[in-house]
Design an enzyme around this catalytic site. Structure first.
Site, PDB file in Angstrom:
ATOM      1  N   HIS A  99       0.330   3.937   7.297  1.00 20.34           N
ATOM      2  CA  HIS A  99       0.482   4.532   5.964  1.00 20.34           C
ATOM      3  C   HIS A  99       1.105   5.920   6.029  1.00 20.34           C
ATOM      4  O   HIS A  99       0.871   6.678   6.980  1.00 20.34           O
ATOM      5  CB  HIS A  99      -0.876   4.597   5.261  1.00 20.34           C
ATOM      6  N   ASP A 147      -3.375   6.038  11.326  1.00 18.81           N
ATOM      7  CA  ASP A 147      -3.421   4.583  11.466  1.00 18.81           C
ATOM      8  C   ASP A 147      -2.058   3.984  11.816  1.00 18.81           C
ATOM      9  O   ASP A 147      -1.940   2.786  12.069  1.00 18.81           O
ATOM     10  CB  ASP A 147      -3.960   3.923  10.188  1.00 18.81           C
ATOM     11  N   SER A 182       0.784  -1.241   0.000  1.00 16.25           N
ATOM     12  CA  SER A 182       0.000   0.000   0.000  1.00 16.25           C
ATOM     13  C   SER A 182       0.812   1.285   0.000  1.00 16.25           C
ATOM     14  O   SER A 182       0.402   2.270  -0.618  1.00 16.25           O
ATOM     15  CB  SER A 182      -0.968   0.006   1.189  1.00 16.25           C
TER      16      SER A 182
END
Length: 260
Positions: free
Chosen positions: A229, A226, A28
């Site tokens: 990321h 979070d 990601s």
């Protein structure tokens, strides 16, 4: 008409092809989550100056067509998640004036939430990366490097973390062999986030000693709430770090390399 504004209907016959190709792969943080909110999960559409489109930067779409590159680069590749800003465009804008002319092509291949075992030879992700990489060379461009940012998904299990170095070395061997590029430069990113065994995976990444493999360390770049990321500004900074690594280690002046 500016080629950046070329209508979608015309891009199937897009006239330009890249001379210098870079594969973007991993999970990601390579795909890009910069500017993606948590609730609701949408991209804010904000594109930093360093990530703006440029006429000399192309991307290979999911349908294997070259088109003008723009954020989010992985929107049709990492389709299970909402994509935002990643490091690819800031990297491309930082290196494009140092390549001796010709267009630069980005080949997005990253998919969020994937462990390295899912990138083994014969697995869907690996095979798709290989297919896209081979397709990118059909217009006589040269793959200059594979940019790899992955590993967070291997930090939850001690077994996975301990196997990371061997798995990554096998991936490098496989992709070089399958592309027929035994000296393909690999720039991997040491992860900035993860779970219980993050440091063990980072140790494997930072300690890898293979020819034409270098590592940039993302630790310390600003993370989103979070804690997994990268923020948009961190993705931009990472792109510049990757560009510095490429230009320093792999972009010999024309007089020292094959003529363009």
């Amino acid at each position: 008409m500016d080629m950046i504004d070329t209508p979608v209907a015309e891009r199937d016959q897009f006239p330009l092809t890249p001379k210098h190709i870079f594969i973007l792969s991993g999970q990601s943080n390579m795909s890009g989550r910069g500017g993606v909110s948590k609730h609701p999960r949408i991209w804010d559409g904000a594109i930093p100056p360093e990530c703006q489109p440029h006429p000399s930067i192309l991307r290979l779409s999911a349908t294997l067509n070259w088109e003008p590159a723009r954020e989010p680069l992985h929107h049709d590749i990492d389709t299970g998640k909402v994509c935002g800003v990643g490091p690819g465009m800031s990297f491309a804008n930082a290196v494009r004036d140092h390549m001796g002319g010709g267009c630069l092509g980005l080949v997005p291949c990253a998919v969020g939430g994937t462990a390295i075992k899912e990138w083994d030879r014969g697995q869907l992700l690996y095979d798709n990366m290989l297919k896209r990489s081979k397709e990118s060379m059909k217009t006589n461009g040269e793959i200059k490097a594979l940019l790899w940012y992955q590993g967070e998904s291997d930090t939850s299990s001690l077994q996975d973390a301990e196997a990371y170095k061997e798995n990554m070395e096998r991936l490098i061997h496989n992709v070089r062999e399958d592309l027929g590029l035994p000296s393909l430069p690999i720039i991997q990113v040491a992860i900035a986030s993860g779970f219980e065994y993050m440091e063990k995976v980072r140790e494997a990444q930072l300690g890898m000693d293979l020819p034409n493999v270098t590592c940039v360390d993302a630790k310390g770049l600003v993370l989103k709430e979070d804690n997994l990321h990268l923020m948009t500004e961190a993705e931009v900074a990472l792109g510049h770090m990757l560009a510095d690594a490429f230009l320093t280690n792999f972009n010999a002046p024309p007089s020292q390399s094959s003529p363009f």
